[in-house]
Design an enzyme around this catalytic site. Structure first.
Site, mmCIF file in Angstrom:
data_model
loop_
_atom_site.group_PDB
_atom_site.id
_atom_site.type_symbol
_atom_site.label_atom_id
_atom_site.label_comp_id
_atom_site.label_asym_id
_atom_site.label_seq_id
_atom_site.Cartn_x
_atom_site.Cartn_y
_atom_site.Cartn_z
ATOM 1 N N HIS A 296 26.894 34.369 33.792
ATOM 2 C CA HIS A 296 27.814 34.605 34.910
ATOM 3 C C HIS A 296 29.070 35.361 34.543
ATOM 4 O O HIS A 296 29.910 35.593 35.408
ATOM 5 C CB HIS A 296 28.245 33.276 35.538
ATOM 6 C CG HIS A 296 27.220 32.669 36.420
ATOM 7 N ND1 HIS A 296 27.070 33.019 37.731
ATOM 8 C CD2 HIS A 296 26.261 31.746 36.177
ATOM 9 C CE1 HIS A 296 26.081 32.327 38.269
ATOM 10 N NE2 HIS A 296 25.571 31.554 37.337
ATOM 11 N N LYS B 249 40.690 39.629 39.149
ATOM 12 C CA LYS B 249 40.439 39.788 40.579
ATOM 13 C C LYS B 249 41.587 40.545 41.263
ATOM 14 O O LYS B 249 41.451 41.003 42.389
ATOM 15 C CB LYS B 249 40.222 38.422 41.228
ATOM 16 C CG LYS B 249 38.907 37.746 40.795
ATOM 17 C CD LYS B 249 38.767 36.359 41.403
ATOM 18 C CE LYS B 249 37.514 35.607 40.998
ATOM 19 N NZ LYS B 249 36.298 36.002 41.737
ATOM 20 N N THR C 1 30.322 36.643 45.532
ATOM 21 C CA THR C 1 29.531 36.263 46.692
ATOM 22 C C THR C 1 30.439 36.246 47.924
ATOM 23 O O THR C 1 29.959 36.421 49.046
ATOM 24 C CB THR C 1 28.884 34.875 46.530
ATOM 25 O OG1 THR C 1 29.881 33.950 46.058
ATOM 26 C CG2 THR C 1 27.726 34.915 45.558
ATOM 27 N N LYS D 96 39.707 33.979 47.056
ATOM 28 C CA LYS D 96 38.922 33.751 45.835
ATOM 29 C C LYS D 96 39.850 33.098 44.821
ATOM 30 O O LYS D 96 41.051 33.012 45.049
ATOM 31 C CB LYS D 96 38.372 35.067 45.286
ATOM 32 C CG LYS D 96 39.442 36.195 45.205
ATOM 33 C CD LYS D 96 38.861 37.531 44.787
ATOM 34 C CE LYS D 96 38.103 38.261 45.861
ATOM 35 N NZ LYS D 96 36.679 38.345 45.598
ATOM 36 N N ARG D 97 39.313 32.624 43.702
ATOM 37 C CA ARG D 97 40.188 32.099 42.664
ATOM 38 C C ARG D 97 41.213 33.156 42.262
ATOM 39 O O ARG D 97 40.927 34.354 42.279
ATOM 40 C CB ARG D 97 39.364 31.679 41.448
ATOM 41 C CG ARG D 97 38.602 30.383 41.651
ATOM 42 C CD ARG D 97 39.516 29.213 41.947
ATOM 43 N NE ARG D 97 40.198 28.770 40.755
ATOM 44 C CZ ARG D 97 39.950 27.635 40.109
ATOM 45 N NH1 ARG D 97 39.031 26.805 40.573
ATOM 46 N NH2 ARG D 97 40.620 27.306 39.029
ATOM 47 N N LYS E 235 29.696 37.355 51.923
ATOM 48 C CA LYS E 235 29.994 36.574 53.132
ATOM 49 C C LYS E 235 30.824 37.401 54.108
ATOM 50 O O LYS E 235 30.573 37.400 55.318
ATOM 51 C CB LYS E 235 30.780 35.309 52.770
ATOM 52 C CG LYS E 235 30.072 34.354 51.824
ATOM 53 C CD LYS E 235 31.066 33.297 51.291
ATOM 54 C CE LYS E 235 30.523 32.575 50.076
ATOM 55 N NZ LYS E 235 31.600 31.847 49.336
HETATM 56 C C1 LIG Z 1 32.144 32.102 48.144
HETATM 57 C C2 LIG Z 1 33.231 31.288 47.601
HETATM 58 C C3 LIG Z 1 33.818 31.636 46.375
HETATM 59 C C4 LIG Z 1 33.421 32.873 45.604
HETATM 60 O O1 LIG Z 1 34.242 33.957 46.033
HETATM 61 P P1 LIG Z 1 34.338 35.304 45.194
HETATM 62 O O2 LIG Z 1 35.122 36.206 46.085
HETATM 63 O O3 LIG Z 1 32.932 35.795 45.012
HETATM 64 O O4 LIG Z 1 35.024 35.008 43.922
HETATM 65 C C5 LIG Z 1 34.842 30.851 45.896
HETATM 66 N N1 LIG Z 1 35.277 29.764 46.570
HETATM 67 C C6 LIG Z 1 34.748 29.412 47.755
HETATM 68 C C7 LIG Z 1 35.292 28.223 48.458
HETATM 69 C C8 LIG Z 1 33.703 30.146 48.306
HETATM 70 O O5 LIG Z 1 33.181 29.770 49.476
#
Ligand SMILES: *Cc1c(COP(=O)(O)O)cnc(C)c1O
Length: 797
Positions: free
Chosen positions: A356, A540, A642, A534-535, A646
C-alpha cells in the site's frame, strides 16, 4: 429449507420485530424507550434478517466445499451499519415506515449509531469495501482483524489546533456482533526455543487468549453473507486469586491488564511505522488467531492438510499481518509434521500480499533483538525462509539486515503474489521498493487497482443521484456499475443535466444544513464546494491547497469587482497525534479560515470550513455535496487513493496530479473532464536532484512569495511571526513534496476551474460524465480480479 425471501418483509412485521426486541432484548416499555433503545431494537430486528442468509451461505460453502478467502487486515473502517444493512436488504422504505408507525424518525435513529472507526483511512476503508463486495459477489470469505476497544481517536480543534480524545464505540452495547466465547485460541509471546530430537519447541513466557466476535456482512439484495471476525484479547487466567489472598490487589489484576492492552487501542499512525513492542504483539496476536482458526475450520471439514491451498486463500492487507507466513510454516511443521521446505511451499501457495505504500518511513521493520525476544521461533523460521530464498534465486536481498527484520521483504518472499493498488503504483513497486526482488521473481508482482463499494458510496449516501440514475437508465446498476456508461447517451439532454444539477443542489443544501446544525456556519450553496478530505499528510499536500487559498484571497482583494467564482473550500481530516508538521498545517488552515471568513471584502466570494473529526459518516455527507475533488498529492506518493473514486463517482470532477488511481480515473472519465496539473512522478524524481529547487521556485513565483511572506509576517497568527516557521522553513529548505514547484500551475488550473464552473451547463455535463465514467472503479470489479488472478476463488451462485 428454502432461503428466506427477504423482500417479503412488510412494515408491519418489521415493526412487530422491533417492538419484540425493545421488550425482550432491551427490556423497555415503548413509552419509556430512549433513542438508544429504539436504535438497538431496530438494529437487532435488522440483524435477525441477516442471520438466515448468513446461515444459508455457510451451509452452501460447506456443502459445496468451496474455497474460502481470508482477508487479514489490521484495520476495518466500517462506519455505521443500520443504513448499510437496510440498503443491502432492500428494506429502506419499510424500515422508515416501521419506525414512523412507532412514532420514531428512522433517520434520527440512523445517525445515533456510533461510527465504527477501526482504522485510520484508506487502507481500512478498502478492507470494509472489499467485505461488501465479497458478500455481494457471493465469494465465501472471512475478514479477520482486531476488535479494538477504542477506535481511531476523536479530533477536536482548540484555538485551531488539533487535540485528541479517546473514542468509545463499544461504550454502549454493539448491536451487530455475536460474541463467540467458545472460539478462543492461546496466543504466545516471548520465552525461548529448545531443541529435542531434531525438533524445535517454543517455550513461551506469556500467553493471552484471543476471543472471537462475529459480525455478519450481508451483500446486495441479501443473497449472501460473510463473516467479519474480530479478535479481542483476554487473560488466560481471569484473576490471580493467589496474589489477591496475599493482599496484593493490584498484582491480582495484572494478567487482565496485560491482556487487554493488546486489543485496547488502534495505532493512530497512518503511514509512519511505529516500532512499539505492543504493535508487534497486536500484529502477531490477530494473525496467529486467524491462522489457527482457518486451519481448525479446514481440518474440521475432513480435509487433508496437503490440500490446504485448494481451499484457502489468505490475503495480507499490507505487511501488518505478514507474520502469517512464518506462523503458518510453524504450525505446519510443529502440528502437521511438514518439513521446512514443504511448509514454506504450502504457505506460499496460500498467501498473497498487497502493498500500500512506497514511503520508506512506512515500510515496517522491527529491531531484530526485539523481534527475537517476542517471537523467538518465528525469528528462526524467517532465517530459514531467507536462506532458501537466497540459495534458490541467487538474489542478495535479505529479510533480516542491519539488525532489522523487514516485513515488506518477508511478505514479498513468502507470498505467491504481490500486488500494488493502481497501475502507476504497481509499476513503481517494480521500479523502486522491490526492484531487486522483482528481478528475482519477475512474475510475482501484479496490479489490482482499488475500488469502492457503490452501495455505500452512491446508492446509500446519495439518494438524490441514485433516483435520477435509476429513472434514467433503470435499476440494476448498483451491482453492475459499468452500466453507468448508459448515462453517456444523456449528457447532451438539457432535461437530464438540469435534473443532475438539481440533485447536486439537494446534496449541497443537505450539507449546508448539517454544518449549520453542527458548527453554526452558513454556506452559500450556489458557491462551488471545493473539497479536500483525507488524512493530513505532507504528501497529500493540504498545504498546497491552503497556500492557493491565500493567493486567491489576495487576488480577490486586489480586484474585488472582477467576475470571481464564489468558492467554499472544505477540508476534513485527522493528523497522527505525533506528526508535528501535519498538525501545523491543520492550525494554518484554521487560522486562514478565521481571517478570510471575517473579511467583509471577500467573505461572499471565498470561505474556508474545516469541520472537526472527519470519518466515514462525515464523508457520506460531504462527498455527494462536493463540486470539485482535490487530489493533489505529489506524483509518485499516493498509492491509489479511494477518496478520489468516491468523489468522481458522485459527480465531482477532479483537480489533480498524475498520481495513484487519478491516472486511471482520468482515462475513464475522459481527459476533458479532469483538471490535470503538476509534475509527473518521473519529473518529480528528477526535480529532487536539482540543488536548491524549492527556493528557486519560490523566488520565481511572486504569488507564492507574497503568500509565504504574509504567513511569516503573522497575517494569520495575530502578528506571531514564528507560529508557522516550521512550514516555511520546510518549504524553503527541503520541500521534498514539491509544493513550491507545483504551485503556479495549480493556481492557474484553479482559475480554469473557476471559468468552467461559471458555465453551468458545461460544468454539469462534466460532473455527469464523471459519474458515467466511473463504473469500472466498483470494488466488485477489483474483487473479481483478485478472485481470478490471485485467489482462484469462485462465486457461489
Ligand atoms: C475513503 C476514505 C479515506 C481514503 O481517502 P483518500 O482520499 O483516498 O486518502 C479516508 N478516510 C475515510 C473516512 C474514507 O471514507
Amino acid at each position: 429449507m428454502k432461503d428466506q425471501d427477504i423482500t417479503l418483509v412488510t412494515a408491519e412485521t418489521l415493526r412487530n420485530e422491533i417492538l419484540r426486541h425493545l421488550k425482550l432484548s432491551i427490556g423497555k416499555d415503548p413509552s419509556h424507550a430512549s433513542l438508544y433503545d429504539w436504535r438497538m431494537s431496530l438494529s437487532l430486528a435488522l440483524r435477525d434478517r441477516v442471520v438466515e442468509p448468513w446461515f444459508a451461505s455457510t451451509r452452501k460453502t460447506y456443502e459445496g466445499k468451496h474455497k474460502r478467502v481470508y482477508y487479514l487486515s489490521m484495520e476495518f473502517l466500517i462506519g455505521r451499519l443500520i443504513e448499510d444493512v437496510t440498503i443491502n436488504l432492500d428494506v429502506e422504505e419499510i424500515a422508515v415506515q416501521a419506525m414512523a408507525d412507532l412514532g420514531q424518525d428512522y433517520y434520527k435513529v440512523v445517525v445515533d449509531e456510533p461510527d465504527a472507526a477501526l482504522g485510520n483511512g484508506g487502507l481500512g476503508r478498502l478492507a470494509a469495501c472489499f467485505m461488501d463486495s465479497l458478500a455481494t459477489l457471493a465469494i465465501p470469505a472471512y475478514g479477520y482483524g482486531i476488535r479494538y476497544e477504542h477506535g481511531l481517536f476523536e479530533q477536536h480543534f482548540e484555538g485551531g489546533q488539533q487535540t485528541e480524545s479517546a473514542e468509545g464505540w463499544l461504550a454502549q452495547r454493539h448491536a451487530w456482533e455475536f460474541e463467540r466465547p467458545e472460539v478462543t485460541y492461546n496466543i504466545h509471546f516471548g520465552g525461548y526455543v529448545s531443541e529435542e530430537n531434531g525438533k524445535s519447541n517454543w517455550n513461551p513466557a506469556e500467553t493471552v487468549l484471543a476471543s472471537a466476535y462475529d459480525t455478519p456482512i450481508v451483500g446486495w439484495k441479501g443473497q449472501w453473507a460473510n463473516t467479519l471476525r474480530l479478535w479481542a484479547a483476554k487473560p488466560v487466567k481471569l484473576f490471580d486469586l493467589e496474589s489477591f489472598n496475599r493482599g496484593d490487589y493490584i498484582g491480582a489484576n495484572a494478567p487482565e491488564r496485560l491482556a487487554r492492552t493488546i486489543s485496547r487501542v488502534l495505532y493512530p499512525d497512518d503511514t509512519t511505522q511505529d516500532g512499539k513492542e505492543l504493535r508487534l504483539k497486536q500484529e502477531y496476536f490477530f494473525t496467529s488467531a486467524s491462522i489457527k482458526d482457518l486451519l481448525r475450520r479446514f481440518l474440521a471439514e475432513g480435509n487433508k492438510i496437503e490440500d490446504l491451498h485448494e481451499h484457502v486463500a489468505i490475503q495480507l492487507n499490507d505487511t501488518h499481518p505478514a507474520i502469517a507466513g512464518p506462523e503458518l510454516v510453524r504450525l505446519l511443521i510443529d502440528k502437521h509434521d511438514f518439513n521446512i521446505d514443504d511448509a514454506i511451499e504450502m504457505a506460499r501457495k496460500c498467501l498473497g500480499y498487497t502493498n500500500h505504500t512506497l514511503l520508506p518511513e512506512a515500510l515496517e521493520r522491527w529491531p531484530e533483538d526485539l523481534f527475537a525476544r517476542i517471537l523467538p521461533r518465528h525469528h528462526r523460521i524467517i532465517q530459514m525462509i531467507q536462506d532458501r530464498h537466497l540459495s534458490a534465486t541467487g538474489s542478495d536481498i535479505r529479510i533480516i539486515e542491519h539488525g532489522n527484520v523487514k516485513m515488506g521483504e518477508l511478505a514479498f518472499i513468502i507470498a505467491h503474489s504481490v500486488n500494488g493498488v493502481s497501475a502507476l503504483h504497481s509499476e513503481l513497486v517494480k521500479e523502486t521498493v522491490f526492484a531487486d526482488l522483482h528481478k528475482a521473481y519477475p512474475s510475482r508482482i501484479l496490479n489490482q487497482t482499488n475500488g469502492i463499494t457503490p452501495r455505500r458510496w452512491l446508492y446509500s449516501c446519495n439518494p438524490a443521484l441514485r433516483n435520477l440514475i435509476t429513472d434514467t437508465i433503470g435499476s440494476g446498476w448498483a451491482a453492475d456499475l459499468e452500466r453507468l456508461q448508459n448515462l453517456n447517451a444523456h449528457l447532451d439532454d438539457t432535461g437530464f443535466l438540469q435534473a443532475y444539477a438539481a440533485a447536486k443542489t439537494t446534496n449541497k443544501v443537505r450539507l449546508a444544513k448539517w454544518l449549520k446544525d453542527r458548527n453554526d456556519v452558513t454556506l452559500d450553496t450556489s458557491a462551488m464546494f471545493d473539497v479536500q478530505i483525507k488524512r493530513i499528510h505532507e504528501y497529500k499536500r493540504q498545504h498546497l491547497n491552503i497556500l492557493e487559498t491565500i493567493a486567491l484571497w489576495n487576488e480577490i482583494r486586489d480586484n474585488p469587482t472582477a467576475n470571481w467564482t464564489p468558492r467554499v473550500k472544505i477540508f476534513g481530516g485527522k493528523a497522527a497525534p505525533g506528526y508535528v508538521l501535519a498538525k501545523s498545517i491543520i492550525r494554518l488552515i484554521n487560522d486562514v479560515a478565521a481571517t478570510i471568513n471575517n473579511d467583509p471584502v471577500t467573505k461572499h466570494l471565498l470561505q474556508v470550513v474545516y469541520p472537526e473529526n472527519y470519518n466515514v459518516s462525515m464523508a457520506e455527507v460531504l462527498i455527494p455535496a462536493s463540486d470539485l475533488s482535490e487530489q493533489i498529492s505529489t506524483a509518485g506518493k499516493e498509492a491509489s487513493g479511494t477518496g478520489n473514486m468516491k468523489l468522481s463517482l458522485n459527480g465531482s470532477p477532479t483537480i489533480g496530479t498524475l498520481d495513484g488511481a487519478n491516472v486511471e480515473i482520468r482515462d475513464h472519465v475522459g481527459h476533458e473532464n479532469f483538471f490535470l496539473f503538476g509534475l509527473t512522478a518521473a519529473e518529480a524524481q528528477e526535480k529532487r536532484t536539482e540543488h536548491g529547487y524549492s527556493r528557486r521556485a519560490i523566488e520565481a513565483s511572486p504569488r507564492l512569495s507574497r503568500v509565504l511572506g504574509q504567513i511569516g509576517a503573522g497575517v494569520f497568527s495575530n502578528g506571531d511571526h514564528h507560529r508557522y516557521s516550521d512550514i516555511l522553513h520546510n518549504l524553503y529548505e527541503h520541500d521534498y513534496f514539491l509544493v513550491s514547484c507545483d504551485f503556479d500551475e495549480y493556481f492557474a488550473k484553479q482559475r480554469e476551474v473557476d471559468a468552467v464552473y461559471l458555465d453551468v451547463n458545461r460544468w454539469t455535463r462534466m460532473a455527469a460524465a464523471n459519474t458515467a465514467g466511473m463504473g469500472w472503479f466498483s470494488a466488485d470489479r477489483t474483487i473479481r480480479s483478485y478472485a481470478d488472478q490471485i485467489w482462484d476463488a469462485k462465486s457461489v451462485t
